[in-house]
Design an enzyme around this catalytic site. Structure first.
Site, short mmCIF file in Angstrom:
data_model
loop_
_atom_site.label_atom_id
_atom_site.label_comp_id
_atom_site.label_asym_id
_atom_site.label_seq_id
_atom_site.Cartn_x
_atom_site.Cartn_y
_atom_site.Cartn_z
N HIS A 27 0.81 -1.23 0.00
CA HIS A 27 0.00 0.00 0.00
C HIS A 27 0.85 1.28 0.00
CE1 HIS A 27 0.43 0.27 4.37
NE2 HIS A 27 -0.48 -0.62 4.64
N HIS A 81 -5.10 -9.08 14.44
CA HIS A 81 -5.11 -7.82 13.68
C HIS A 81 -5.94 -8.03 12.42
CE1 HIS A 81 -3.94 -4.15 11.87
NE2 HIS A 81 -2.79 -4.49 11.34
N GLU A 83 -6.18 -6.15 9.65
CA GLU A 83 -5.75 -5.65 8.34
C GLU A 83 -5.64 -6.83 7.38
OE1 GLU A 83 -2.42 -2.90 8.37
OE2 GLU A 83 -2.91 -2.23 6.33
N ASP A 85 -3.76 -8.03 5.17
CA ASP A 85 -2.60 -8.91 4.98
C ASP A 85 -2.61 -10.05 6.00
OD1 ASP A 85 -2.18 -6.69 6.69
OD2 ASP A 85 -0.01 -6.88 6.58
N HIS A 148 -1.09 -0.92 15.18
CA HIS A 148 -1.28 0.39 14.65
C HIS A 148 -2.70 0.65 14.17
CE1 HIS A 148 -1.14 -0.61 10.19
NE2 HIS A 148 -0.90 -1.74 10.76
N ASP A 167 1.67 -6.98 14.08
CA ASP A 167 2.64 -6.16 13.35
C ASP A 167 3.83 -5.73 14.23
OD1 ASP A 167 1.41 -6.21 10.86
OD2 ASP A 167 0.30 -4.36 11.18
N TYR A 195 10.24 -0.28 8.68
CA TYR A 195 8.88 -0.68 9.08
C TYR A 195 8.36 0.26 10.17
CZ TYR A 195 4.94 -3.71 9.99
OH TYR A 195 3.66 -4.19 10.12
N HIS A 228 5.12 -10.24 10.42
CA HIS A 228 5.97 -10.06 9.23
C HIS A 228 7.43 -10.28 9.62
CE1 HIS A 228 2.74 -8.13 6.94
NE2 HIS A 228 2.54 -7.30 7.94
FE1 FEO Z 1 -1.19 -3.77 9.87
FE2 FEO Z 1 0.66 -6.31 8.60
O1 FEO Z 1 -0.85 -5.28 8.85
#
Ligand code: FEO
Length: 404
Positions: A27, A81, A83, A85, A148, A167, A195, A228
């Site tokens: 993104h 989370h 989001e 991903d 976040h 994250d 990051y 990640h």
């Molecule tokens: Fe906030 Fe890896 O997504």
């Protein structure tokens, strides 16, 4: 036999995520080394999956799960989370697995519902202090709102001493290695910094709170498992100290000079400004916008205390690439910086004034009114640019002395 295998982290916990080798744009964040979407399988009596993966990687995750367990034996799915991903393949996973419980934070329930338009009772809410019995093991939840996203939470498995940190403490880095100590530390530092800069910088006050809270809870952590990048095994203390340092934003003798140019004049000024800063002992990075991605600029800004921005005036405005960069950096809210603006112009010369306003909007303390040069800077004009850099450098050194 499937292509993708689970990776054993402990006797009872496996990494079952996916490696996105081809990702170059997350993104808008440039991910030059790809990424991973980490999911974890806890082989307790009630088999539990912690987080899922980006939707196109559903098959890869399912193959890894299948290498150690029948997916239909998964009893509980935890979404730390929402989001996409990490939740993009959640609906498909829920359909394939048929778990008895899907768990998220209270805000996570709302977010998942808004993403997938599920019935309100599809996901069960767990807040800070709640825990669930996995059958011989327990999973404890700690909400980390706005780190976040509003829904963000982490989960702690005391048996095995694992913290699943979504994250938190992650990085975009594709690798076959699963543990931090199998990768070069300078590579980890560069990607973790990038990051933090691009995802966490606006929330630094909350990061400080999180670090303090983790210290207070005194969790025994053998493995720190983000969503990640590598799992932290040897460098848990190191990455937590890095996050604490980035969140604190202490003054550092480093500066960035960011610019774009039409015919090379603003570039000449940028390089002269950098000479002035360097002359005061300030480590300076010159970042031409044509050659530097804004997410790499954010990474440099994170560890700098001065930001000097140059733009030519184009149709009464700053250059479009400079506007994009300032818009992005403004959202990241770097704290405690000083700065200045400069640029070449032909007739009206509004850019420096506009940049001053944008820098002040970012709460950057301006050193002087900025520097404008008509068309092409001559030797005297370039010396003024050197002096601009010098004055920012002296101000920065003063800040550092005050700090000391
Ligand atoms: Fe906030 Fe890896 O997504």
């Amino acid at each position: 036999m499937s292509v993708f295998q689970a990776v054993r982290l402990t006797d009872r916990v496996y990494w079952v995520g996916a490696i996105d080798w081809a990702l170059r744009d997350f993104h808008g964040y440039s991910t030059s080394r790809g990424s991973t979407y980490n999911a974890y399988l806890i082989m307790s009596d009630r088999i539990t999956l912690v987080d899922t993966v980006k939707r196109p990687f559903f098959d890869e995750m399912m193959q890894r799960i299948s290498s150690v367990a029948d997916p239909s034996d998964i009893d509980i799915i935890v979404s730390n989370h929402s989001e996409m991903d990490h939740s993009g393949s959640l609906p498909e996973t829920v359909r394939a697995v048929g778990p008895s419980r899907v768990i998220a934070s209270p805000m996570g329930c709302k977010a998942l519902s808004a993403h997938f338009h599920w019935e309100a009772d599809t996901v069960e809410a767990m807040g800070t202090g709640d825990s669930i019995d996995l059958g011989g093991m327990n999973l404890r939840f700690i909400e980390t709102r706005m780190l976040h996203w509003p829904d963000s939470m982490v989960s702690y498995l005391p048996e095995g001493k694992l913290l699943f940190s979504q994250d938190g403490f992650g990085m975009h880095l594709a690798s076959t290695e699963r543990f931090d100590d199998q990768l070069p530390r300078d590579l980890l530092e560069a990607e973790a910094r990038k990051y933090y800069a691009n995802i966490l910088m606006p929330y630094s006050p909350l990061v400080r709170g999180l670090i303090a809270n983790l210290k207070k809870m005194d969790l025994d952590i053998d493995l720190l498992c983000p969503d990640h990048g590598p799992v932290w095994r040897s460098g848990i203390q190191w990455i937590m100290e890095k996050w604490a340092y980035w969140a604190e934003g202490r003054p550092a003798p480093r500066a960035v000079v960011i610019y774009d140019t039409m015919w090379g004049s603003t570039r000449s000024m940028a390089e002269a400004v950098a000479e002035g800063l360097a002359g005061e002992g300030v480590s300076t990075r010159v970042l031409p916008l044509r050659a530097t991605h804004i997410s790499d600029i954010a990474s440099e800004v994170l560890e700098s205390s001065a930001i000097v921005v140059g733009s030519p005036t184009v149709n009464g405005r700053i250059f479009p690439s400079v506007a994009e960069c300032m818009n992005y950096l403004g959202g990241l809210r770097p704290a405690g910086m000083i700065g200045a603006a400069f640029g070449s112009y032909g007739w009206s010369g509004e850019a420096v004034k506009e940049l001053n306003g944008l820098l002040e909007g970012m709460k950057v303390r301006l050193v002087g009114d900025g520097l404008r040069t008509l068309y092409v800077p001559d030797g005297a004009a370039l010396m003024e640019a050197v002096e601009l850099g010098g004055s920012v450098g002296r101000e920065l050194n003063g800040m550092l002395k005050g700090e000391g």
